[in-house]
Structure formats: C-alpha cells, structure tokens
Design an enzyme around this catalytic site. Structure first.
Site, mmCIF file in Angstrom:
data_model
loop_
_atom_site.group_PDB
_atom_site.id
_atom_site.type_symbol
_atom_site.label_atom_id
_atom_site.label_comp_id
_atom_site.label_asym_id
_atom_site.label_seq_id
_atom_site.Cartn_x
_atom_site.Cartn_y
_atom_site.Cartn_z
ATOM 1 C CG HIS A 24 -2.457 0.614 1.061
ATOM 2 N ND1 HIS A 24 -2.291 1.982 0.432
ATOM 3 C CD2 HIS A 24 -3.251 0.609 1.210
ATOM 4 C CE1 HIS A 24 -3.577 2.485 0.538
ATOM 5 N NE2 HIS A 24 -4.411 1.432 1.161
ATOM 6 C CE1 TYR A 33 -3.409 3.916 6.377
ATOM 7 C CE2 TYR A 33 -3.878 4.175 4.400
ATOM 8 C CZ TYR A 33 -4.786 4.048 5.676
ATOM 9 O OH TYR A 33 -5.687 3.887 5.591
ATOM 10 N NE ARG A 90 -4.673 -0.676 -3.938
ATOM 11 C CZ ARG A 90 -6.418 -0.735 -3.836
ATOM 12 N NH1 ARG A 90 -6.990 0.473 -2.996
ATOM 13 N NH2 ARG A 90 -6.866 -1.892 -4.482
ATOM 14 C CG HIS A 144 -5.334 5.453 -0.722
ATOM 15 N ND1 HIS A 144 -5.869 4.064 -0.422
ATOM 16 C CD2 HIS A 144 -5.916 6.185 -2.040
ATOM 17 C CE1 HIS A 144 -6.383 3.816 -1.750
ATOM 18 N NE2 HIS A 144 -6.337 5.487 -2.722
#
Length: 136
Positions: free
Chosen positions: A42, A47, A96, A45
């Site tokens: 990930h 993070y 992602r 977004h």
C-alpha cells in the site's frame, strides 16, 4: 511542525527506516506462509510510503527525501525490492499508488507524471502489477 503547525512530526531515523522496510518484508512473508497468492504493497492514500513520495510532505534533506523523486521513492523501491527478493518467484507482488494531483485537502499532492515514473520503477524492481488509486 506539519500543516501549518497543527501537530509536531518527527522524521524517522535511519534505523527506524530500516525497521520499517524489515516490517514490510516480514508482513509479506507471513502472507506467503499463510498460503495467499501474493501481496499488494500500500503506497497510496497518504500512508507512510505516500508520505515519503509526496514532495509536500517529505521535506527531508537526506537520501530519503527532498526535491529528487529518486530520493523520495527510495523507501518504496527498497520495500519492493526486498519483498521481491524474500518471497517465491510465483508469489505475486504488486503496489498501489496514488496518482491524484491537487489533493491537498487529504494531506498530499501527487504529480501524475511522478506517479507514472514510480510505477515504471516498481515494474523494474519486480512488481507483477501496479494499481493506481484515486482517493475519494
């Protein structure tokens, strides 16, 4: 301070960055051991990987940050390479990424051209797929 002084932030030390990479690798190995077909890292977004990739958030002056996309992408690339090297060849490794410009309201602002370059590097570093995600 970050975002106009709303909260104090502390940059990770070299040791903490190394531990973070090791934690990503350990998590991928646990997923593989559990019998899954792969993992998606990930990096979107807002993070931690996004925080390193985003020039608005990553104001470091060392090899992990600054104006250079190579430096800001170093953590993402190190995580990707180390996971790929630590799992079986047939275990899928993807990532992602955020690609949205003008998303300051969420705390980051990603340049689509830079996101495309990070995606190319992810492929070079052994990712089997890249998922571009728009937060919202």
């Amino acid at each position: 301070q970050h975002r106009g002084g709303k909260r104090d932030v502390k940059g990770l030390s070299e040791g903490e960055i190394e531990q973070l990479v090791e934690d990503f690798v350990a998590a991928a190995k646990r997923v593989e051991a559990a019998g899954a077909d792969g993992v998606e890292i990930h990096g979107a977004h807002g993070y931690i990987l996004t925080q390193f990739l985003c020039p608005d958030l990553n104001t470091r002056t060392d090899k992990w940050g600054g104006a250079s996309l190579e430096n800001r992408a170093r953590l993402t690339r190190e995580v990707t390479r180390r996971i790929r090297a630590s799992v079986a060849k047939d275990f899928l490794v993807g990532i992602r990424l955020s690609a949205e410009p003008g998303f300051e309201k969420a705390g980051w602002n990603m340049d689509p051209d830079e996101s495309a370059q990070v995606a190319r590097w992810a492929a070079d570093d052994g990712c089997d797929f890249v998922s571009l995600s728009i937060f919202g």
